[in-house]
Design a protein around this motif. Structure first.
Motif, mmCIF file in Angstrom:
data_model
loop_
_atom_site.group_PDB
_atom_site.id
_atom_site.type_symbol
_atom_site.label_atom_id
_atom_site.label_comp_id
_atom_site.label_asym_id
_atom_site.label_seq_id
_atom_site.Cartn_x
_atom_site.Cartn_y
_atom_site.Cartn_z
ATOM 1 N N ILE A 183 27.821 -7.216 67.682
ATOM 2 C CA ILE A 183 28.965 -7.942 67.128
ATOM 3 C C ILE A 183 29.359 -9.074 68.057
ATOM 4 N N ALA A 191 36.794 -9.390 67.668
ATOM 5 C CA ALA A 191 35.651 -8.503 67.889
ATOM 6 C C ALA A 191 36.075 -7.039 67.812
ATOM 7 N N GLU A 192 37.237 -6.734 68.365
ATOM 8 C CA GLU A 192 37.742 -5.360 68.340
ATOM 9 C C GLU A 192 38.085 -4.941 66.917
ATOM 10 N N SER A 195 34.874 -4.245 65.130
ATOM 11 C CA SER A 195 34.295 -2.998 65.649
ATOM 12 C C SER A 195 35.006 -1.784 65.071
ATOM 13 N N GLN A 196 36.340 -1.837 65.009
ATOM 14 C CA GLN A 196 37.101 -0.714 64.451
ATOM 15 C C GLN A 196 36.794 -0.519 62.978
ATOM 16 N N SER A 199 33.390 1.086 62.643
ATOM 17 C CA SER A 199 33.385 2.501 63.037
ATOM 18 C C SER A 199 33.926 3.412 61.941
ATOM 19 N N ILE A 210 27.073 0.600 67.601
ATOM 20 C CA ILE A 210 27.342 -0.752 68.079
ATOM 21 C C ILE A 210 26.699 -0.879 69.460
ATOM 22 N N VAL A 213 29.121 -5.698 72.035
ATOM 23 C CA VAL A 213 30.209 -6.500 71.478
ATOM 24 C C VAL A 213 30.494 -7.633 72.457
#
Length: 381
Positions: A183, A191-192, A195-196, A199, A210, A213
């Protein structure tokens, strides 16, 4: 408040010791009360900061600015941060070239509880990481080298096959699909968030991992990592440089770019569905009762049938049941209405049915015709 109790935070109104203030920034309600309670708690708990100490704090946000380079917004929690200080955050370091206040003015120092934007980073740090000012560049380099070596070893370990890492990936690993992702986004906050979201896409049949990141445009190094780890690169409001494009074409790495988070999740869910084998379900089309059997030629038998439900379709799979027991299952070879070949016959009509390589048909037998359908798979479990 009910949700807070799930984390062990019981509001004072419910007999607990957690202060809850109802706040609406949109309507301007509760702000003064919130500030009063913060000051009260700081006084009661004797929360103090040492202005003379080396500065420490947390990274609120970080990004790669085209004009300024790596930029981070910090919250100083203890000590005082000065222009020219050497500091370390995660595996990133730098010497502060400029401190910019929340009002956009350049300042020389930032004390405890001060949010400040800094310039002078070598790379973009991770949002949420803690930072610390250090005595000099030698100490700074030593700390960073140790942390980067640890990160490198962790990354190399993650690229090894699961059996080498001694990880348990499921009861029957051969039946589990793996989807590795890299990512890249324009800020760590974005990015967070991606990612969340990723997930949350969980499946018993697909392991989503992942691999990396990062912040900034997609580079050749990202493509090489994706090639080594068999990963797809997800780019959020970023682009890839020329070298990355060439490397991606050469190594067959897939790069997908988005501007809206829900598009990332929708596309990723579809990718996961494509990895799953379709679930096949047998569906009954109709049934017929054999009322008379005709012999054509030397051995071919035609079952004279009455369609009792649904419809009978030529070239579909049919089961012959005798006294409730299946004695044959195969494809319908011929389907006739009087002397004409037809594709299907509906309920309430009569027809002639014959099978290839099966002639043991008797009056009273039941013929059930079925077809197969693909059931839409679901990623989330």
């Amino acid at each position: 408040m009910q949700q807070l109790t799930e984390y062990g935070l019981v509001p004072e109104e419910w007999g607990g010791d957690t202060i809850c203030v109802k706040v609406s920034a949109l309507q301007g309600k509760g702000i003064d009360e919130l500030l009063e309670y913060i000051l009260l708690l700081a006084e009661v708990q004797n929360l103090r900061a040492n202005k003379s100490a080396m500065a420490t704090g947390v990274v609120i946000e970080a990004k790669l600015d085209k004009g300024k380079g790596p930029v981070a917004t910090l919250l100083v929690q203890n000590g005082t941060l000065h222009t020219g200080d050497c500091f370390v955050v995660g595996s990133v370091s730098g010497r502060i070239r400029a401190l910019i206040s929340d009002s956009g003015e350049r300042i020389k120092e930032a004390g405890p509880s001060t949010p400040v934007e800094i310039l002078g980073l070598t790379e973009v740090p991770q949002a949420g990481d803690t930072f610390e000012a250090v005595e000099n560049e030698k100490v700074m380099r030593t700390i960073v080298e140790e942390r980067k070596e640890k990160e490198r070893n962790t990354k190399l370990d993650s690229m090894k096959p699961a059996h080498i890492r001694n990880e348990q990936v499921g009861d029957s690993e051969e039946n589990i699909k793996h989807l590795n992702l890299i990512i890249k986004a324009n800020t760590h906050g974005a990015a967070e968030a991606v990612s969340q979201g990723v997930s949350q896409l969980e499946s018993k049949e697909i392991i989503t991992k992942i691999v990396h990141v990062g912040v900034g445009d997609i580079s050749e190094a990202d493509v090489m990592l994706a090639s080594a780890s068999n990963a797809i690169i997800l780019g959020f409001t970023v682009k890839e440089d020329t070298n990355a494009q060439i490397a991606a074409e050469k190594h067959g790495v897939m790069i997908k770019k988005y501007n809206i988070i829900y598009q990332v999740l929708e596309d990723l869910e579809q990718t996961m569905l494509n990895l799953l084998k379709p679930e096949i379900k047998e569906v009954e089309l109709g049934s017929a009762e054999v009322r008379q059997v005709f012999t054509i030629g030397k051995s071919t038998k035609i079952a004279g049938c009455y369609i009792t439900s649904g419809k009978v379709v030529r070239n579909k799979t049919a089961s012959v049941l005798r006294n409730g027991v299946e004695i044959f299952k195969g494809q319908i070879d011929q389907l006739k209405r009087f002397k004409d070949d037809v594709k299907e016959v509906a309920q309430g009509f009569e027809c002639g049915i014959s099978f290839d390589k099966f002639n043991d048909i008797q009056e009273g037998d039941i013929i059930k015709v079925t077809t197969t359908e693909e059931i839409e798979r679901q990623v989330l479990v």
